[in-house]
Design a protein around this motif. Structure first.
Motif, mmCIF file in Angstrom:
data_model
loop_
_atom_site.group_PDB
_atom_site.id
_atom_site.type_symbol
_atom_site.label_atom_id
_atom_site.label_comp_id
_atom_site.label_asym_id
_atom_site.label_seq_id
_atom_site.Cartn_x
_atom_site.Cartn_y
_atom_site.Cartn_z
ATOM 1 N N LEU A 50 0.834 -1.209 0.000
ATOM 2 C CA LEU A 50 0.000 0.000 0.000
ATOM 3 C C LEU A 50 0.866 1.256 0.000
ATOM 4 C CD1 LEU A 50 -2.835 -1.130 2.424
ATOM 5 C CD2 LEU A 50 -3.007 -0.764 -0.043
ATOM 6 N N ASP A 51 2.008 1.218 0.701
ATOM 7 C CA ASP A 51 2.949 2.349 0.652
ATOM 8 C C ASP A 51 3.462 2.536 -0.777
ATOM 9 O OD1 ASP A 51 2.677 2.796 3.382
ATOM 10 O OD2 ASP A 51 4.507 1.682 3.905
ATOM 11 N N ASP A 54 0.729 4.103 -2.787
ATOM 12 C CA ASP A 54 0.658 5.536 -2.481
ATOM 13 C C ASP A 54 1.700 6.313 -3.284
ATOM 14 O OD1 ASP A 54 -1.404 5.516 -0.544
ATOM 15 O OD2 ASP A 54 0.004 5.152 1.097
ATOM 16 N N ARG A 55 2.940 5.850 -3.252
ATOM 17 C CA ARG A 55 4.026 6.548 -3.949
ATOM 18 C C ARG A 55 3.784 6.603 -5.458
ATOM 19 N NH1 ARG A 55 7.026 4.074 -0.022
ATOM 20 N NH2 ARG A 55 7.448 2.232 -1.284
ATOM 21 N N LEU A 57 0.910 6.319 -7.116
ATOM 22 C CA LEU A 57 -0.228 7.194 -7.437
ATOM 23 C C LEU A 57 0.206 8.650 -7.428
ATOM 24 C CD1 LEU A 57 -3.095 5.454 -5.453
ATOM 25 C CD2 LEU A 57 -2.992 5.739 -7.943
ATOM 26 N N ASP A 58 0.960 9.040 -6.387
ATOM 27 C CA ASP A 58 1.441 10.420 -6.309
ATOM 28 C C ASP A 58 2.339 10.752 -7.500
ATOM 29 O OD1 ASP A 58 0.081 10.863 -3.922
ATOM 30 O OD2 ASP A 58 1.849 10.519 -2.652
ATOM 31 N N VAL A 95 -7.700 3.320 -1.882
ATOM 32 C CA VAL A 95 -6.498 4.161 -1.852
ATOM 33 C C VAL A 95 -6.576 5.218 -2.951
ATOM 34 C CG1 VAL A 95 -3.978 4.176 -2.143
ATOM 35 C CG2 VAL A 95 -5.062 2.405 -0.746
ATOM 36 N N GLU A 98 -8.812 7.809 -1.644
ATOM 37 C CA GLU A 98 -8.161 8.590 -0.580
ATOM 38 C C GLU A 98 -7.215 9.641 -1.151
ATOM 39 O OE1 GLU A 98 -6.228 5.689 1.886
ATOM 40 O OE2 GLU A 98 -8.125 4.976 2.718
ATOM 41 N N HIS A 99 -6.637 9.366 -2.293
ATOM 42 C CA HIS A 99 -5.744 10.313 -2.952
ATOM 43 C C HIS A 99 -6.515 11.356 -3.766
ATOM 44 C CE1 HIS A 99 -1.574 8.735 -2.400
ATOM 45 N NE2 HIS A 99 -2.257 7.685 -1.993
#
Length: 181
Positions: A50-51, A54-55, A57-58, A95, A98-99
């Motif tokens: 998931l980390d 996150d990275r 997606l950003d 996720v 959330e972003h």
């Protein structure tokens, strides 16, 4: 497997199955322009993956499509069980939300044992979503829409064509095309 071998197997799958069999008529354009990012996750547990998500997606949201149009996050060992991976996909979609990227980026998924609901495990049509490893494909929705408009893609027609292609190829042909890594 080391990272280079995972990337090589993933590249082989994209080139021979996704593009070679034309399972996704939109893949070739971004592939030849080197706009596909392949990331191998080394996460030891779901939280680590998931980390990584996150990275990525950003990064995808902050990078122009001309540089990175789409990203494949590949994990070679975390999800040996397809049903566990399938359950994880709901979390991946959360996720994205959330972003604040709903309607901007979508997640498509692939797994070596992908199985569509209502099919038998050995049904060759499951191969449309089979990849050497569990893979999260991050797609820009505007790129997909542009590709559909440019290529005249009709999702139902693509699905029907893919089913016919895989039935003609058969299980033996698929196995020869993509030997197990």
């Amino acid at each position: 497997m080391n990272e280079a071998a995972v990337i090589a197997a993933t590249r082989h799958w994209v080139e021979k199955a996704v593009i070679g069999l034309n399972l996704c008529p939109f893949a070739r354009a971004v592939w030849v322009k080197n706009q596909v990012r392949i990331v191998v996750s080394q996460a030891r547990h779901v939280d680590g993956l998931l980390d990584d998500l996150d990275r990525e997606l950003d990064l995808l949201a902050a990078t122009p499509a001309e540089q990175i149009d789409t990203t494949l996050i590949v994990h070679p060992t975390l999800f040996p069980d397809f049903l566990v991976f399938n359950d994880f996909l709901d979390i991946a979609d959360e996720v994205v939300a959330e972003h604040g990227l709903e309607g901007v980026i979508q997640v498509a998924a692939f797994h070596p044992d992908w199985r569509f609901e209502g099919t038998e495990p050995d049904d060759i049509t499951n191969a449309t979503n089979r990849a050497p490893f569990a893979t999260l494909h991050l797609l820009r929705e505007d790129s997909v829409a542009r590709a559909v408009a440019t290529e005249g893609g009709d999702a139902e027609a693509i699905v029907a064509r893919n089913i016919e292609t895989l039935r003609r190829l058969g299980a033996e042909g698929w196995a020869n095309l993509l030997p197990k890594p």
